[in-house]
Design an enzyme around this catalytic site. Structure first.
Site, PDB file in Angstrom:
ATOM      1  N   HIS A 197      92.425 108.636  -2.111  1.00  0.00           N
ATOM      2  CA  HIS A 197      93.839 108.234  -2.225  1.00  0.00           C
ATOM      3  C   HIS A 197      93.947 107.027  -3.165  1.00  0.00           C
ATOM      4  O   HIS A 197      94.391 105.945  -2.776  1.00  0.00           O
ATOM      5  CB  HIS A 197      94.318 107.867  -0.816  1.00  0.00           C
ATOM      6  CG  HIS A 197      95.793 107.923  -0.625  1.00  0.00           C
ATOM      7  ND1 HIS A 197      96.674 107.208  -1.397  1.00  0.00           N
ATOM      8  CD2 HIS A 197      96.543 108.597   0.277  1.00  0.00           C
ATOM      9  CE1 HIS A 197      97.900 107.446  -0.967  1.00  0.00           C
ATOM     10  NE2 HIS A 197      97.853 108.287   0.045  1.00  0.00           N
ATOM     11  N   GLU A 251      95.595 111.232  -6.643  1.00  0.00           N
ATOM     12  CA  GLU A 251      94.639 111.444  -5.552  1.00  0.00           C
ATOM     13  C   GLU A 251      93.891 112.760  -5.745  1.00  0.00           C
ATOM     14  O   GLU A 251      94.455 113.843  -5.577  1.00  0.00           O
ATOM     15  CB  GLU A 251      95.399 111.464  -4.220  1.00  0.00           C
ATOM     16  CG  GLU A 251      96.337 110.269  -4.058  1.00  0.00           C
ATOM     17  CD  GLU A 251      97.377 110.465  -2.951  1.00  0.00           C
ATOM     18  OE1 GLU A 251      97.146 111.237  -2.008  1.00  0.00           O
ATOM     19  OE2 GLU A 251      98.459 109.844  -3.059  1.00  0.00           O
TER      20      GLU A 251
HETATM   21  O1  LIG Z   1     101.093 105.525   3.776  1.00  0.00           O
HETATM   22  P1  LIG Z   1      99.995 106.543   3.804  1.00  0.00           P
HETATM   23  O2  LIG Z   1      99.695 107.027   5.176  1.00  0.00           O
HETATM   24  O3  LIG Z   1      98.798 106.062   3.065  1.00  0.00           O
HETATM   25  O4  LIG Z   1     100.560 107.802   3.006  1.00  0.00           O
HETATM   26  C1  LIG Z   1     101.119 107.646   1.758  1.00  0.00           C
HETATM   27  C2  LIG Z   1     101.381 109.011   1.133  1.00  0.00           C
HETATM   28  O5  LIG Z   1     100.139 109.626   0.862  1.00  0.00           O
HETATM   29  C3  LIG Z   1     100.238 110.841   0.114  1.00  0.00           C
HETATM   30  O6  LIG Z   1      98.933 111.347  -0.055  1.00  0.00           O
HETATM   31  C4  LIG Z   1     101.053 111.842   0.884  1.00  0.00           C
HETATM   32  O7  LIG Z   1     101.204 113.019   0.109  1.00  0.00           O
HETATM   33  C5  LIG Z   1     102.402 111.233   1.211  1.00  0.00           C
HETATM   34  O8  LIG Z   1     103.152 112.180   1.976  1.00  0.00           O
HETATM   35  C6  LIG Z   1     102.222 109.940   1.977  1.00  0.00           C
HETATM   36  O9  LIG Z   1     103.483 109.360   2.224  1.00  0.00           O
END
Ligand SMILES: O=P(O)(O)OC[C@H]1O[C@@H](O)[C@H](O)[C@@H](O)[C@@H]1O
Length: 289
Positions: A158, A262
């Site tokens: 991510h 990501e």
């Molecule tokens: O705040 P988090 O849990 O890291 O998620 C952030 C975003 O991460 C992305 O990978 C998702 O597709 C989104 O839907 C999500 O809102």
């Protein structure tokens, strides 16, 4: 010393924190490595771009390269994006300098009673991180040590990218890919252009993307080349003004200064047979324009 330490894993945030400890000074990244870090949104959340960061070892760190495993996104009542990003990882090999001056560390995560309450499998994740002057390598192995039970998992990096102005950035590598737009009720579309931009609330899962994405106009006007292997999908996310308010640890002023690109296996889970190991890699290169 560090061998027995466990750290919450957002890859480079952790490496950065470990490397800055006094007893790790002999292996601290060089200044040029830290410059490389600041081009991604990877350093401490306590920077001016991370006004509301939470570092409580329970809340996922919204920065660095959080590891999403074994589940992407909603997961019944279980941790969103899986548990790996909120677990404390074992530092198997603490950061040390390689012959060419890069910094390398190896982290490990294995199942515990806590992980098995969500996902009842035995597993081991090995994460090798190499930080160089102009590159950051993130290699992951997922091993299934069970003699007879297979498991299926999602895996995604991510990665947050720090940007001077998100509206001036482009990302290449999407031509002909189908994608699910989560902001439009999970409708599926086809991307006709190679390059995409982020100018509104964006939460797209692109399938079978190119092995290389180039992000233009990142920090310092540089471009970043993301080269991935065994990650067929790419999620692109920015909450924009619409939904940034839903993220208590993101300041409302932050959304124009980052996006997440990501690399992952999320459209289709990976099935891992007993005794087998799955490997995937991402390398970020800082390149001139
Ligand atoms: O705040 P988090 O849990 O890291 O998620 C952030 C975003 O991460 C992305 O990978 C998702 O597709 C989104 O839907 C999500 O809102």
């Amino acid at each position: 010393m560090l061998h027995n330490r466990r750290i919450t894993c957002s890859v480079v945030t952790s490496l950065y924190r470990v490397a800055r400890r006094p007893y790790a000074l002999q292996v601290a990244p060089s200044i040029s490595c830290l410059n490389c870090l600041t081009l991604f949104r990877l350093a401490s959340r306590r920077t001016r771009h991370d006004k509301k960061a939470v570092f409580d070892d329970k809340t996922p760190i919204l920065g660095g390269v959080p590891i999403v495993f074994p589940h992407f996104a909603d997961w019944e009542e279980k941790p969103f994006h899986g548990f790996a990003r909120v677990c404390r990882w074992l530092v198997e090999k603490p950061p040390s300098k390689t012959e060419n001056g890069d910094v390398r560390a190896v982290l490990k995560l294995m199942d515990t009673a806590w992980t098995r309450q969500f996902w009842d499998y035995t597993f081991s994740l090995t994460l090798e991180v190499v930080l160089g002057q102009n590159h950051l390598v993130t290699d992951i192995s997922v091993h299934n040590p069970s003699p007879k039970q297979s498991f299926a998992f999602d895996l995604l990096l991510h990665t947050y990218f720090l940007l001077p102005d998100v509206t001036k950035c482009e990302i290449s590598g999407f031509k002909g890919c189908s994608y699910v737009d989560k902001t439009q009720n999970f409708q599926e579309f086809t991307q006709n252009t190679d390059v995409i931009t982020v100018r509104k609330y964006t939460d797209n899962i692109y399938k079978d993307t190119a092995e290389t994405h180039v992000i233009s106009n990142a920090s310092g006007g540089k471009s970043i080349k993301l080269v991935k292997s065994n990650y067929p999908d790419t999620v692109v996310w920015n909450p924009w003004a619409d939904t940034v308010k839903n993220f208590p640890d993101l300041d409302e002023s932050e959304y124009p200064h980052f996006f997440c690109v990501e690399a992952g296996n999320v459209a289709k889970p990976v099935l891992l047979a007993p005794g087998k190991t799955f490997k995937a890699s991402q390398v970020l290169h800082v390149i001139d324009k």
